[in-house]
Design a protein around this motif. Structure first.
Motif, PDB file in Angstrom:
ATOM      1  N   GLY A  19      36.696  40.814  42.443  1.00  0.00           N
ATOM      2  CA  GLY A  19      37.430  40.735  43.704  1.00  0.00           C
ATOM      3  C   GLY A  19      36.676  41.387  44.854  1.00  0.00           C
ATOM      4  O   GLY A  19      36.943  41.118  46.031  1.00  0.00           O
ATOM      5  N   LEU A  22      32.957  38.672  44.941  1.00  0.00           N
ATOM      6  CA  LEU A  22      33.071  37.298  45.454  1.00  0.00           C
ATOM      7  C   LEU A  22      33.079  37.200  46.980  1.00  0.00           C
ATOM      8  O   LEU A  22      32.340  36.395  47.546  1.00  0.00           O
ATOM      9  CB  LEU A  22      34.336  36.641  44.898  1.00  0.00           C
ATOM     10  N   ARG A  26      30.429  35.024  49.269  1.00  0.00           N
ATOM     11  CA  ARG A  26      30.914  33.992  50.194  1.00  0.00           C
ATOM     12  C   ARG A  26      30.461  34.299  51.617  1.00  0.00           C
ATOM     13  O   ARG A  26      30.052  33.409  52.361  1.00  0.00           O
ATOM     14  CB  ARG A  26      32.446  33.895  50.104  1.00  0.00           C
ATOM     15  N   GLY A 257      44.392  37.617  38.039  1.00  0.00           N
ATOM     16  CA  GLY A 257      43.073  37.997  38.544  1.00  0.00           C
ATOM     17  C   GLY A 257      42.100  38.434  37.471  1.00  0.00           C
ATOM     18  O   GLY A 257      42.298  38.194  36.272  1.00  0.00           O
ATOM     19  N   SER A 258      41.070  39.140  37.911  1.00  0.00           N
ATOM     20  CA  SER A 258      39.931  39.404  37.041  1.00  0.00           C
ATOM     21  C   SER A 258      39.965  40.749  36.338  1.00  0.00           C
ATOM     22  O   SER A 258      39.160  41.012  35.465  1.00  0.00           O
ATOM     23  CB  SER A 258      38.649  39.317  37.871  1.00  0.00           C
ATOM     24  N   ARG A 259      40.876  41.643  36.731  1.00  0.00           N
ATOM     25  CA  ARG A 259      40.798  42.996  36.147  1.00  0.00           C
ATOM     26  C   ARG A 259      42.158  43.614  35.846  1.00  0.00           C
ATOM     27  O   ARG A 259      42.309  44.832  35.823  1.00  0.00           O
ATOM     28  CB  ARG A 259      39.979  43.926  37.053  1.00  0.00           C
ATOM     29  N   TRP A 320      37.863  32.668  31.681  1.00  0.00           N
ATOM     30  CA  TRP A 320      37.662  32.550  33.116  1.00  0.00           C
ATOM     31  C   TRP A 320      37.889  31.100  33.537  1.00  0.00           C
ATOM     32  O   TRP A 320      37.392  30.186  32.886  1.00  0.00           O
ATOM     33  CB  TRP A 320      36.230  32.970  33.467  1.00  0.00           C
ATOM     34  N   VAL A 321      38.677  30.883  34.581  1.00  0.00           N
ATOM     35  CA  VAL A 321      38.875  29.518  35.078  1.00  0.00           C
ATOM     36  C   VAL A 321      38.377  29.430  36.512  1.00  0.00           C
ATOM     37  O   VAL A 321      38.166  30.461  37.163  1.00  0.00           O
ATOM     38  CB  VAL A 321      40.369  29.103  35.034  1.00  0.00           C
ATOM     39  N   GLN A 323      39.551  29.070  39.664  1.00  0.00           N
ATOM     40  CA  GLN A 323      40.872  29.135  40.303  1.00  0.00           C
ATOM     41  C   GLN A 323      40.979  28.224  41.516  1.00  0.00           C
ATOM     42  O   GLN A 323      42.005  27.587  41.751  1.00  0.00           O
ATOM     43  CB  GLN A 323      41.193  30.585  40.698  1.00  0.00           C
ATOM     44  N   HIS A 338      49.282  38.356  40.934  1.00  0.00           N
ATOM     45  CA  HIS A 338      49.342  39.810  41.112  1.00  0.00           C
ATOM     46  C   HIS A 338      49.081  40.174  42.579  1.00  0.00           C
ATOM     47  O   HIS A 338      49.252  41.314  42.964  1.00  0.00           O
ATOM     48  CB  HIS A 338      48.308  40.480  40.204  1.00  0.00           C
ATOM     49  N   GLY A 340      46.095  40.009  44.281  1.00  0.00           N
ATOM     50  CA  GLY A 340      44.765  40.437  44.705  1.00  0.00           C
ATOM     51  C   GLY A 340      44.491  39.677  45.999  1.00  0.00           C
ATOM     52  O   GLY A 340      44.920  38.516  46.128  1.00  0.00           O
ATOM     53  N   TRP A 341      43.804  40.286  46.946  1.00  0.00           N
ATOM     54  CA  TRP A 341      43.730  39.664  48.267  1.00  0.00           C
ATOM     55  C   TRP A 341      43.018  38.309  48.258  1.00  0.00           C
ATOM     56  O   TRP A 341      43.406  37.388  48.973  1.00  0.00           O
ATOM     57  CB  TRP A 341      43.092  40.612  49.282  1.00  0.00           C
ATOM     58  N   ASN A 342      41.989  38.171  47.421  1.00  0.00           N
ATOM     59  CA  ASN A 342      41.300  36.871  47.381  1.00  0.00           C
ATOM     60  C   ASN A 342      42.261  35.766  46.948  1.00  0.00           C
ATOM     61  O   ASN A 342      42.272  34.674  47.528  1.00  0.00           O
ATOM     62  CB  ASN A 342      40.109  36.915  46.416  1.00  0.00           C
ATOM     63  N   SER A 343      43.074  36.074  45.941  1.00  0.00           N
ATOM     64  CA  SER A 343      44.035  35.071  45.464  1.00  0.00           C
ATOM     65  C   SER A 343      45.044  34.722  46.554  1.00  0.00           C
ATOM     66  O   SER A 343      45.439  33.557  46.692  1.00  0.00           O
ATOM     67  CB  SER A 343      44.769  35.581  44.221  1.00  0.00           C
ATOM     68  N   GLU A 346      43.382  32.431  49.003  1.00  0.00           N
ATOM     69  CA  GLU A 346      43.158  31.125  48.375  1.00  0.00           C
ATOM     70  C   GLU A 346      44.464  30.326  48.288  1.00  0.00           C
ATOM     71  O   GLU A 346      44.487  29.119  48.540  1.00  0.00           O
ATOM     72  CB  GLU A 346      42.539  31.312  46.977  1.00  0.00           C
TER      73      GLU A 346
HETATM   74  N1  UDP Z   1      39.184  34.167  39.687  1.00  0.00           N
HETATM   75  C1  UDP Z   1      38.801  32.968  39.142  1.00  0.00           C
HETATM   76  N2  UDP Z   1      39.093  32.727  37.849  1.00  0.00           N
HETATM   77  C2  UDP Z   1      39.742  33.599  37.044  1.00  0.00           C
HETATM   78  C3  UDP Z   1      40.154  34.837  37.619  1.00  0.00           C
HETATM   79  C4  UDP Z   1      39.869  35.083  38.935  1.00  0.00           C
HETATM   80  O1  UDP Z   1      38.206  32.129  39.811  1.00  0.00           O
HETATM   81  O2  UDP Z   1      39.964  33.295  35.876  1.00  0.00           O
HETATM   82  C5  UDP Z   1      38.813  34.468  41.084  1.00  0.00           C
HETATM   83  C6  UDP Z   1      39.955  34.262  42.048  1.00  0.00           C
HETATM   84  O3  UDP Z   1      39.956  32.933  42.524  1.00  0.00           O
HETATM   85  C7  UDP Z   1      39.634  35.286  43.124  1.00  0.00           C
HETATM   86  C8  UDP Z   1      38.942  36.417  42.374  1.00  0.00           C
HETATM   87  O4  UDP Z   1      38.457  35.835  41.169  1.00  0.00           O
HETATM   88  O5  UDP Z   1      38.741  34.747  44.053  1.00  0.00           O
HETATM   89  C9  UDP Z   1      39.852  37.568  42.013  1.00  0.00           C
HETATM   90  O6  UDP Z   1      40.090  38.344  43.138  1.00  0.00           O
HETATM   91  P1  UDP Z   1      41.519  38.868  43.541  1.00  0.00           P
HETATM   92  O7  UDP Z   1      41.346  39.630  44.796  1.00  0.00           O
HETATM   93  O8  UDP Z   1      42.496  37.763  43.578  1.00  0.00           O
HETATM   94  O9  UDP Z   1      41.969  39.807  42.344  1.00  0.00           O
HETATM   95  P2  UDP Z   1      41.226  40.918  41.446  1.00  0.00           P
HETATM   96  O10 UDP Z   1      40.574  40.170  40.340  1.00  0.00           O
HETATM   97  O11 UDP Z   1      40.247  41.639  42.309  1.00  0.00           O
HETATM   98  O12 UDP Z   1      42.349  41.774  40.978  1.00  0.00           O
END
Ligand code: UDP
Ligand code: G50
Length: 443
Positions: A19, A22, A26, A257-259, A320-321, A323, A338, A340-343, A346
């Motif tokens: 998070g 990425l 970008r 998300g990722s973590r 991992w997908v 997203q 959850h 996360g700001w990126n989500s 998006e």
């Molecule tokens: N993401 C993804 N596939 C996954 C999990 C996450 O592509 O299986 C991407 C999601 O699109 C976003 C980023 O990873 O761009 C996760 O950032 P986010 O701020 O949403 O949450 P964090 O993982 O930092 O809690």
């Protein structure tokens, strides 16, 4: 410092966690578009496989970007009293920040400025100030979180105290100390870049720009919405094939998300909730914080009974997908996130209403952005991640609310339209980068 837009050399210093990584990649891609030279500072060892893979595919796709490897001094997690591996890595980078000095000084051509991750601020500013190198922050969260951050330890009246991450309520935690030091160091930075845009966070961005919120706050550059890169694409054969066969706006996409790992008990309740909602779903299950540690199969995590119930209603994956690609599918009509700001950004870009279930950190504040914008729900009553079990029945009911709410759908469509216009014209970002460049010339 370089005098024209064409020969700037910028270093990027991301922090740990996808998070945080990425948005850097970008942003880097849009800076390349400006013919700037770029150096990506990568910190080693890297915590997750997702990050290592992203970095290597990114660097092979952009050979013109220089990689500088920054080897940190390992920290003992017990002595540091930090359990989260990503947070531990932030602390590790912070404590190794002095090693950045030779790395920065040896850059050729000399650096024009550096962009530092928000979680590293106060440790890096002392290094760059000595080198007289301008330093910008990439704030990887919402403008709403930036408002809170910029005033810390006081809290702006627009933000309820309950929305603060539990960790910030513990004034003895190293996280709180860093957060506070970082906030105090804000005034020494040249500017704050943020993945947000006017229509998403009008009030907060205006408040930040007015200068009334915090004295000495550097200019804020809302460069969003950030778009994914080609290199982020991964093949998603089975989920896409499944989604293609579903009706328009009928599927709930579920990802934290990722973590963020949920307890097995909570994962199972969520599973029952999804089944009870009667909706189709695409669910990404995650049971370990770091991807390398995922060992158990879906059968073990969900149990045979739940697996059987799920069979006809949804698709569950544990990997991992892509997203962005999932959110682009017509079949997706709701997102349990959850926040996360990126989500969040998006989801806004794709016009998908969100059922926000914050687990930790800045996520409650981000979920409030969605709620205030009228395009999703913020489940305050479900508490923070680990502190109580939300039952399947309750989850099922909320999913029905999410998927049936026409008003939220309309609001979402409106935000998505402006987000897409902005990214098509590249307008917001272009103008902001020009202003940033002007501010740099003055500094
Ligand atoms: N993401 C993804 N596939 C996954 C999990 C996450 O592509 O299986 C991407 C999601 O699109 C976003 C980023 O990873 O761009 C996760 O950032 P986010 O701020 O949403 O949450 P964090 O993982 O930092 O809690
Ligand atoms: C990630 C996270 C928790 C968290 C935040 C994250 C933020 C961002 C602001 O991005 O709030 C921040 C500033 C300084 C700092 C840490 C985080 O030291 O997991 O709160």
């Amino acid at each position: 410092m370089s005098s024209s837009d064409g020969n700037l050399h910028v270093a990027l210093l991301p922090s740990s966690g996808t998070g945080h990584l990425l948005p850097y990649l970008r942003l880097a891609a849009s800076l390349i578009h400006h013919q700037w030279s770029l150096t990506l500072i990568t910190t080693h060892p890297i915590v997750s496989s997702a990050e290592s893979q992203l970095i290597s595919t990114f660097l092979s796709a952009f050979p013109q970007i220089t990689q500088k490897k920054f080897h940190t001094i390992p920290l003992d997690p017990v002595a540091a009293n930090i359990t989260d591996p990503f947070q531990l890595q932030w602390e590790t980078i912070r404590q190794s920040a002095h090693l950045l000095s030779p790395l920065i000084s040896s850059s050729s051509p000399p650096l024009s400025f550096i962009i530092t991750d928000v979680t590293l601020m106060s440790s890096v500013i002392s290094v760059t100030a000595k080198l007289c190198l301008p330093n910008y922050i990439l704030f990887t969260s919402s403008a709403r979180m930036l408002s809170l951050f910029s005033c810390f330890p006081s809290i702006p009246s627009s933000i309820p105290k309950e929305s603060l991450p539990p960790i910030l309520l513990d004034s003895n935690s190293s996280f709180t100390k860093n957060f506070s030091d970082d906030s105090g160091s804000l005034k020494h930075f040249n500017g704050v870049l943020i993945n947000s845009f006017e229509e998403l966070e009008k009030e907060q961005l205006e408040m930040l720009a007015s200068g009334n919120l915090t004295k000495g706050l550097p200019p804020v550059f809302p460069l969003g919405p950030f778009l994914p890169l080609e290199v982020e694409r991964i093949s998603l054969f089975a989920p896409l094939k499944w989604l293609e066969n579903q009706e328009e706006s009928s599927v709930v996409y579920v990802s934290f998300g990722s973590r963020t790992a949920m307890s097995k008990e909570q994962i199972r309740e969520l599973g029952y909730g999804l089944v009870l909602s009667g909706r189709k779903f695409l669910w990404v299950v995650k049971s370990k914080v770091v991807d390398k540690e995922e060992e158990e199969g879906l059968d073990e995590i969900l149990g045979h009974r739940l697996m059987k119930k799920i069979e006809n209603n949804g698709l569950v994956v544990k990997e991992w997908v892509d997203q962005w690609q999932i959110l682009s599918q017509k079949a997706v009509g709701g997102f349990i996130s959850h926040c996360g700001w990126n989500s969040v950004v998006e989801a806004a870009w794709h016009g998908i209403p969100v059922l926000g279930w914050p687990q930790q950190g800045d996520q409650m504040i981000n979920a409030e952005v969605i709620e205030a914008g009228g395009w999703g729900l913020c489940m305050k009553s479900w508490g923070w991640g680990s502190n109580h079990l939300v039952k399947g029945v309750e989850i099922g009911d909320k999913i029905k609310d999410l998927m049936g709410n026409q008003r939220m759908k309309m609001e979402c469509a409106r935000i998505s339209e402006v987000a897409k216009q902005r990214s098509k014209a590249g307008e917001g970002c272009e103008n902001m980068l020009k202003t940033l460049f002007q501010s740099l010339k003055k500094s």
